[in-house]
Design a protein around this motif. Structure first.
Motif, PDB file in Angstrom:
ATOM      1  N   THR A 245       2.901  -4.599   2.977  1.00  0.00           N
ATOM      2  CA  THR A 245       4.116  -3.799   2.877  1.00  0.00           C
ATOM      3  C   THR A 245       3.718  -2.342   2.671  1.00  0.00           C
ATOM      4  OG1 THR A 245       5.290  -5.646   1.881  1.00  0.00           O
ATOM      5  CG2 THR A 245       6.239  -3.461   1.539  1.00  0.00           C
ATOM      6  N   VAL A 246       4.357  -1.458   3.442  1.00  0.00           N
ATOM      7  CA  VAL A 246       4.018  -0.036   3.360  1.00  0.00           C
ATOM      8  C   VAL A 246       5.075   0.704   2.555  1.00  0.00           C
ATOM      9  CG1 VAL A 246       3.691   2.076   4.713  1.00  0.00           C
ATOM     10  CG2 VAL A 246       2.801  -0.114   5.566  1.00  0.00           C
ATOM     11  N   LYS A 247       4.632   1.384   1.508  1.00  0.00           N
ATOM     12  CA  LYS A 247       5.560   2.211   0.719  1.00  0.00           C
ATOM     13  C   LYS A 247       5.199   3.672   0.939  1.00  0.00           C
ATOM     14  CE  LYS A 247       5.749  -0.900  -3.286  1.00  0.00           C
ATOM     15  NZ  LYS A 247       5.931  -0.850  -4.752  1.00  0.00           N
ATOM     16  N   GLU A 248       6.105   4.388   1.597  1.00  0.00           N
ATOM     17  CA  GLU A 248       5.855   5.802   1.871  1.00  0.00           C
ATOM     18  C   GLU A 248       6.594   6.675   0.869  1.00  0.00           C
ATOM     19  OE1 GLU A 248       7.017   5.085   6.163  1.00  0.00           O
ATOM     20  OE2 GLU A 248       5.375   6.532   6.435  1.00  0.00           O
ATOM     21  N   VAL A 249       5.879   7.630   0.311  1.00  0.00           N
ATOM     22  CA  VAL A 249       6.480   8.545  -0.658  1.00  0.00           C
ATOM     23  C   VAL A 249       6.514   9.948  -0.031  1.00  0.00           C
ATOM     24  CG1 VAL A 249       6.261   9.577  -2.944  1.00  0.00           C
ATOM     25  CG2 VAL A 249       5.663   7.157  -2.605  1.00  0.00           C
ATOM     26  N   GLU A 250       7.736  10.448   0.164  1.00  0.00           N
ATOM     27  CA  GLU A 250       7.915  11.758   0.807  1.00  0.00           C
ATOM     28  C   GLU A 250       7.129  12.861   0.095  1.00  0.00           C
ATOM     29  OE1 GLU A 250      10.236  13.033   3.400  1.00  0.00           O
ATOM     30  OE2 GLU A 250       9.947  10.929   3.986  1.00  0.00           O
ATOM     31  N   LEU A 251       6.499  13.717   0.889  1.00  0.00           N
ATOM     32  CA  LEU A 251       5.922  14.939   0.322  1.00  0.00           C
ATOM     33  C   LEU A 251       7.072  15.779  -0.228  1.00  0.00           C
ATOM     34  CD1 LEU A 251       3.600  16.084   3.271  1.00  0.00           C
ATOM     35  CD2 LEU A 251       2.870  14.867   1.224  1.00  0.00           C
TER      36      LEU A 251
ATOM     37  N   THR B 249       0.850  -1.186   0.000  1.00  0.00           N
ATOM     38  CA  THR B 249       0.000   0.000   0.000  1.00  0.00           C
ATOM     39  C   THR B 249       0.886   1.236   0.000  1.00  0.00           C
ATOM     40  OG1 THR B 249      -1.812   1.111   1.169  1.00  0.00           O
ATOM     41  CG2 THR B 249      -0.255  -0.093   2.540  1.00  0.00           C
ATOM     42  N   ILE B 250       0.421   2.267  -0.712  1.00  0.00           N
ATOM     43  CA  ILE B 250       1.256   3.451  -0.946  1.00  0.00           C
ATOM     44  C   ILE B 250       0.602   4.664  -0.287  1.00  0.00           C
ATOM     45  CG2 ILE B 250       2.220   4.949  -2.763  1.00  0.00           C
ATOM     46  CD1 ILE B 250       2.017   2.408  -4.593  1.00  0.00           C
ATOM     47  N   MET B 251       1.429   5.466   0.358  1.00  0.00           N
ATOM     48  CA  MET B 251       0.892   6.650   1.048  1.00  0.00           C
ATOM     49  C   MET B 251       1.961   7.736   1.072  1.00  0.00           C
ATOM     50  SD  MET B 251       1.040   4.954   4.851  1.00  0.00           S
ATOM     51  CE  MET B 251       0.264   3.465   4.225  1.00  0.00           C
ATOM     52  N   PRO B 252       1.528   8.999   1.222  1.00  0.00           N
ATOM     53  CA  PRO B 252       2.523  10.062   1.362  1.00  0.00           C
ATOM     54  C   PRO B 252       3.133  10.016   2.759  1.00  0.00           C
ATOM     55  CG  PRO B 252       0.325  10.983   1.587  1.00  0.00           C
ATOM     56  CD  PRO B 252       0.144   9.520   1.289  1.00  0.00           C
ATOM     57  N   ALA B 253       4.224  10.737   2.956  1.00  0.00           N
ATOM     58  CA  ALA B 253       4.819  10.882   4.290  1.00  0.00           C
ATOM     59  C   ALA B 253       5.418  12.282   4.393  1.00  0.00           C
ATOM     60  CB  ALA B 253       5.900   9.821   4.524  1.00  0.00           C
ATOM     61  N   PRO B 254       5.159  13.017   5.485  1.00  0.00           N
ATOM     62  CA  PRO B 254       4.269  12.606   6.560  1.00  0.00           C
ATOM     63  C   PRO B 254       2.794  12.821   6.221  1.00  0.00           C
ATOM     64  CG  PRO B 254       5.362  14.678   7.140  1.00  0.00           C
ATOM     65  CD  PRO B 254       5.838  14.297   5.779  1.00  0.00           C
ATOM     66  N   THR B 255       1.977  11.942   6.837  1.00  0.00           N
ATOM     67  CA  THR B 255       0.531  12.073   6.680  1.00  0.00           C
ATOM     68  C   THR B 255      -0.155  11.516   7.909  1.00  0.00           C
ATOM     69  OG1 THR B 255      -1.303  11.752   5.118  1.00  0.00           O
ATOM     70  CG2 THR B 255       0.123   9.854   5.499  1.00  0.00           C
TER      71      THR B 255
ATOM     72  N   LYS C 142       5.679  10.180  -8.318  1.00  0.00           N
ATOM     73  CA  LYS C 142       6.429   9.138  -7.619  1.00  0.00           C
ATOM     74  C   LYS C 142       5.461   8.079  -7.077  1.00  0.00           C
ATOM     75  CE  LYS C 142      10.582   8.252  -5.381  1.00  0.00           C
ATOM     76  NZ  LYS C 142      10.725   8.413  -3.920  1.00  0.00           N
ATOM     77  N   MET C 143       4.320   8.513  -6.612  1.00  0.00           N
ATOM     78  CA  MET C 143       3.350   7.563  -6.054  1.00  0.00           C
ATOM     79  C   MET C 143       2.847   6.619  -7.153  1.00  0.00           C
ATOM     80  SD  MET C 143       1.305   9.907  -3.227  1.00  0.00           S
ATOM     81  CE  MET C 143       0.641   8.555  -2.236  1.00  0.00           C
ATOM     82  N   ILE C 144       2.583   7.153  -8.323  1.00  0.00           N
ATOM     83  CA  ILE C 144       2.173   6.318  -9.463  1.00  0.00           C
ATOM     84  C   ILE C 144       3.275   5.320  -9.801  1.00  0.00           C
ATOM     85  CG2 ILE C 144       2.093   6.454 -11.997  1.00  0.00           C
ATOM     86  CD1 ILE C 144      -0.626   6.699 -11.079  1.00  0.00           C
ATOM     87  N   ALA C 145       4.512   5.814  -9.791  1.00  0.00           N
ATOM     88  CA  ALA C 145       5.645   4.958 -10.163  1.00  0.00           C
ATOM     89  C   ALA C 145       5.828   3.800  -9.181  1.00  0.00           C
ATOM     90  CB  ALA C 145       6.925   5.798 -10.230  1.00  0.00           C
ATOM     91  N   GLU C 146       5.366   3.983  -7.935  1.00  0.00           N
ATOM     92  CA  GLU C 146       5.506   2.929  -6.917  1.00  0.00           C
ATOM     93  C   GLU C 146       4.467   1.809  -7.071  1.00  0.00           C
ATOM     94  OE1 GLU C 146       7.640   2.265  -4.540  1.00  0.00           O
ATOM     95  OE2 GLU C 146       8.939   4.015  -4.791  1.00  0.00           O
ATOM     96  N   ILE C 147       3.416   2.066  -7.842  1.00  0.00           N
ATOM     97  CA  ILE C 147       2.359   1.051  -7.984  1.00  0.00           C
ATOM     98  C   ILE C 147       2.891  -0.150  -8.769  1.00  0.00           C
ATOM     99  CG2 ILE C 147       0.093   0.547  -9.024  1.00  0.00           C
ATOM    100  CD1 ILE C 147      -0.694   3.452  -8.504  1.00  0.00           C
TER     101      ILE C 147
END
Ligand SMILES: *Cc1c(COP(=O)(O)O)cnc(C)c1O
Length: 363
Positions: A128-134, A108-114, A144-149
């Protein structure tokens, strides 16, 4: 005992200091709590009227379908009742989504911090948690979030306006993101602060739900509606998504008082309009302070602002606490040299701003 290995390092939610704690600790008579993004104006008089007239029968289970509230929401939003899921706060919606879609082997993908509950629930489910920095302006990096999918991605979490940065996703960026999300992924857009947003190019997420069948929008009665203590949040999405989630919730997840009070709150949009306007005025007072003093901040569409003091956020937090203002240190929020301040009433804002000026003069 055979505890799930996933929960080994989990910590229970750490509640902030209560008003009584702080009064005792510093010998103060009055405390201003601007730490949890609650509504400083309380809630609509319509809720008070409802509560004073209602004749509750507590010995009987509440309506598990929350028909009255569901119907009010459906009319208010212009969507079908079957497109709504109600939760014991949007916290519970997050839990239900996670339970339904996340498990070992998925990510699962989410921004960080959130908002920390997305990660917390994903960990419990073993995903598995994938965090993408703001980015450095506090905005989602949607590219970047799209690229992590990948093939194992189940849920992407977006938070707009984002807690804690306050920034919102621009409509064109959101649409281009939704156009590119593959069909095996649910996108969750958490709009806990939707009612506060005033940006001219803020999107219409209800319209987006009609257009994108794998988008779920979450909103809550806890923030602008001022009903955090009653615990009502909701999700809206395509009927197919909601029908998969509905069996996962507790059958009586909204209590009888909360259902009626939330429906009453919905009838007073003037209250929401006033809160939005007054919040914006308060926000401007903090922008002004930052501009005058050179403090860095993120422009915010919520009812809170992150201000960077360039020193340990705990130090700022402690000073303000000793003067009777409870804010949140940025330390636990991903901005260690900042504090997050909930916008209060004009009087509360003026007092806090004076206190911050006092702190700056001292250092
Ligand atoms: C406060 C908050 C919530 C939680 O809302 P409840 O409805 O009270 O559970 C959800 N998301 C964000 C981003 C929040 O800040």
């Amino acid at each position: 005992m055979n505890w799930k290995t996933e929960i080994e390092n989990l910590k229970a939610y750490q509640p902030g200091k209560t008003i009584d704690d702080v009064k005792k600790m510093y010998g103060l008579d009055s405390i201003v709590k601007l730490s949890s993004n609650e509504n400083p104006y309380g809630f609509s008089v319509r809720v008070k009227e409802y509560l004073s007239k209602a004749d509750f029968t507590f010995s009987i289970y509440p309506d598990g379908y929350a028909k009255t509230l569901r119907n009010s929401l459906s009319e208010h939003l212009g969507i079908e009742e079957k497109q709504i899921i109600l939760g014991n706060g949007s916290d519970e919606i997050i839990q239900i989504i996670s339970r339904g879609l996340l498990q070992k082997g998925t990510n699962t993908i989410m921004p960080a911090p959130t908002f920390p509950q997305y990660k917390h629930n994903a960990v419990i489910e073993g995903a598995t948690v994938k965090e993408v920095e703001l980015d450095d302006r506090g905005k989602h990096d949607l590219g970047k979030m799209i690229a992590e999918i990948d093939d194992d991605t189940s849920v992407v979490w977006l938070c707009s306006p984002n807690n804690p940065s306050g920034e919102y996703i621009r409509e064109d960026e959101l649409i281009s993101f939704l156009d590119r999300v593959p069909s095996h992924v649910l996108t969750v857009l958490d709009e806990a602060y939707f009612e506060y947003a005033t940006a001219e190019d803020y999107y219409d997420s209800v319209e987006l739900v009609e257009k994108y069948p794998r988008l779920l929008v979450m909103r809550t009665f806890s923030k602008a509606y001022g009903l955090a203590g009653l615990r009502v949040g909701y999700g809206i999405a395509n009927e197919g998504i909601i029908s998969k989630l509905e069996p996962l919730r507790e059958p009586f997840n909204n209590n009888i008082v909360a259902q009626g009070a939330a429906a009453a709150a919905l009838t007073d949009q003037d209250f929401i309009d006033r809160c939005r306007t007054d919040n914006r005025k308060g926000m401007e007072m903090f922008y002004e302070l930052c501009k005058e003093t050179g403090l860095k901040y993120f422009p915010s569409q919520g009812n809170f602002i992150v201000i960077d003091f360039g020193i340990d956020g705990d130090e700022v937090f402690q000073y303000l606490l000793s003067k009777g203002y409870i804010v949140r240190s940025g330390k636990a929020l991903g901005y260690p040299s900042a504090v997050r301040i909930t916008i209060g009433t004009p009087e509360q804002n003026r007092g806090l701003i004076e206190t911050i000026r006092g702190f700056l003069d001292r250092t």
